[in-house]
Design a protein around this motif. Structure first.
Motif, mmCIF file in Angstrom:
data_model
loop_
_atom_site.group_PDB
_atom_site.id
_atom_site.type_symbol
_atom_site.label_atom_id
_atom_site.label_comp_id
_atom_site.label_asym_id
_atom_site.label_seq_id
_atom_site.Cartn_x
_atom_site.Cartn_y
_atom_site.Cartn_z
ATOM 1 N N THR A 7 0.831 -1.200 0.000
ATOM 2 C CA THR A 7 0.000 0.000 0.000
ATOM 3 C C THR A 7 0.871 1.258 0.000
ATOM 4 O O THR A 7 1.840 1.350 0.748
ATOM 5 C CB THR A 7 -0.912 0.034 1.243
ATOM 6 O OG1 THR A 7 -1.728 -1.136 1.253
ATOM 7 C CG2 THR A 7 -1.789 1.264 1.239
ATOM 8 N N LEU A 9 1.273 5.111 1.008
ATOM 9 C CA LEU A 9 0.727 5.998 2.022
ATOM 10 C C LEU A 9 0.700 7.438 1.534
ATOM 11 O O LEU A 9 1.288 7.777 0.505
ATOM 12 C CB LEU A 9 1.556 5.893 3.305
ATOM 13 C CG LEU A 9 1.705 4.483 3.894
ATOM 14 C CD1 LEU A 9 2.557 4.528 5.150
ATOM 15 C CD2 LEU A 9 0.336 3.875 4.197
ATOM 16 N N ASP A 10 0.040 8.295 2.298
ATOM 17 C CA ASP A 10 -0.117 9.695 1.893
ATOM 18 C C ASP A 10 1.216 10.425 1.758
ATOM 19 O O ASP A 10 1.335 11.347 0.945
ATOM 20 C CB ASP A 10 -0.995 10.442 2.908
ATOM 21 C CG ASP A 10 -2.454 10.001 2.858
ATOM 22 O OD1 ASP A 10 -2.845 9.388 1.838
ATOM 23 O OD2 ASP A 10 -3.179 10.257 3.836
ATOM 24 N N ASP A 11 2.231 10.031 2.545
ATOM 25 C CA ASP A 11 3.516 10.736 2.479
ATOM 26 C C ASP A 11 4.400 10.240 1.333
ATOM 27 O O ASP A 11 5.507 10.738 1.138
ATOM 28 C CB ASP A 11 4.262 10.612 3.805
ATOM 29 C CG ASP A 11 4.844 9.230 4.046
ATOM 30 O OD1 ASP A 11 4.369 8.256 3.407
ATOM 31 O OD2 ASP A 11 5.779 9.109 4.863
ATOM 32 N N GLY A 12 3.911 9.245 0.589
ATOM 33 C CA GLY A 12 4.681 8.702 -0.519
ATOM 34 C C GLY A 12 5.444 7.436 -0.185
ATOM 35 O O GLY A 12 6.020 6.792 -1.065
ATOM 36 N N SER A 13 5.478 7.069 1.086
ATOM 37 C CA SER A 13 6.101 5.803 1.488
ATOM 38 C C SER A 13 5.222 4.640 1.041
ATOM 39 O O SER A 13 4.012 4.788 0.840
ATOM 40 C CB SER A 13 6.265 5.735 3.010
ATOM 41 O OG SER A 13 7.029 6.803 3.510
ATOM 42 N N THR A 14 5.854 3.474 0.894
ATOM 43 C CA THR A 14 5.101 2.258 0.586
ATOM 44 C C THR A 14 5.360 1.232 1.680
ATOM 45 O O THR A 14 6.497 1.054 2.128
ATOM 46 C CB THR A 14 5.522 1.674 -0.767
ATOM 47 O OG1 THR A 14 5.341 2.660 -1.790
ATOM 48 C CG2 THR A 14 4.696 0.448 -1.120
ATOM 49 N N PRO A 34 9.483 7.865 0.134
ATOM 50 C CA PRO A 34 8.932 8.799 -0.845
ATOM 51 C C PRO A 34 9.953 9.111 -1.936
ATOM 52 O O PRO A 34 11.164 9.101 -1.691
ATOM 53 C CB PRO A 34 8.637 10.041 0.000
ATOM 54 C CG PRO A 34 8.468 9.540 1.383
ATOM 55 C CD PRO A 34 9.420 8.390 1.510
ATOM 56 N N PRO A 44 6.460 6.148 9.071
ATOM 57 C CA PRO A 44 5.003 6.158 9.280
ATOM 58 C C PRO A 44 4.592 5.395 10.533
ATOM 59 O O PRO A 44 5.199 4.384 10.910
ATOM 60 C CB PRO A 44 4.462 5.485 8.014
ATOM 61 C CG PRO A 44 5.501 5.763 6.969
ATOM 62 C CD PRO A 44 6.812 5.700 7.706
#
Length: 224
Positions: A7, A9-14, A34, A44
């Protein structure tokens, strides 16, 4: 077999959420940073496994959330100005700082235990261990490059050879009422030494202790 779901995430991390079939249910692994991470990164909140995507990175600041359970060599080779571990963390996982170059580490008062080799071969000049931390795993600081380390805990318990081969070590401060060194030394190595592999040297290390009880136990740990 499908072992989970990836998935963004909003900050660009996966992150990767492991499912029950994987055998790692409950583990959430950081799998990508990110694209434009910049000079500071906050892990996160949902992550409890740092994975390997931070190895070798260069950052001014890394903030690690309080739920990290798995961090084995996860920041190896990274160059980081400041590492902040968020309040609420209970342990520093095994080999979290293995061969990491870091200017300073902020350990919160919630941490009570440093797991095996937590700071093994870490490149850091000085380290302060807060009073909340009183138990240390095997080789907790072995081979680290710090010149000075301060322990603020009152009743410290160290497992086998916590500070052997710390070649730059010159000053150790034990602000404790009592200290225990578990198990016995092996292969002729001291518990606390600033000589290389299979050698003992403590003659140019200055120890500061709170009382004679601690002094006697430290002497027994380095002279055997």
């Amino acid at each position: 077999m499908n072992s989970g779901i990836s998935t963004a995430l909003d900050d660009g991390s996966t992150v990767f959420y492991y499912n029950k079939e994987s055998g790692f249910e409950g583990r959430v692994r950081l799998t990508a940073l990110p694209e434009n991470v910049g000079s500071e990164y906050v892990v996160p909140a949902e992550v409890n496994d740092l994975g390997g995507v931070l190895t070798g990175v260069t950052l001014d600041k890394l903030t690690i959330n309080s739920d990290i359970e798995y961090a084995f060599k996860s920041i190896e080779g990274a160059h980081i100005g400041e590492v902040v571990i968020e309040d609420g963390a209970k342990t520093i996982p095994s080999r979290m700082f293995y061969k990491t170059y870091v200017d300073s580490v902020v350990i919160p008062d919630s941490v009570t235990y440093l797991e095996e080799s937590a700071f093994q071969q870490a490149y850091i000049d000085e380290l302060v261990i807060p009073a909340s931390v009183e138990t240390f795993g095997v080789h907790a600081f072995a081979g680290a490059t710090f010149k000075k380390i301060t322990f603020e805990g009152k009743n410290l318990v160290f497992d086998n050879r916590p500070m052997r081969e710390c070649v730059n070590l010159r000053e150790v401060i034990f602000n404790c009422d009592d200290i225990t060194f578990m198990n016995s030394t092996t292969n002729g190595d001291c518990w606390i030494s600033n000589k290389g592999s299979n050698g003992n040297n403590y003659s140019n290390i200055t120890f500061y202790v709170k009382n004679e009880t601690v002094a006697q136990k430290v002497r027994a740990a380095i002279i055997h």
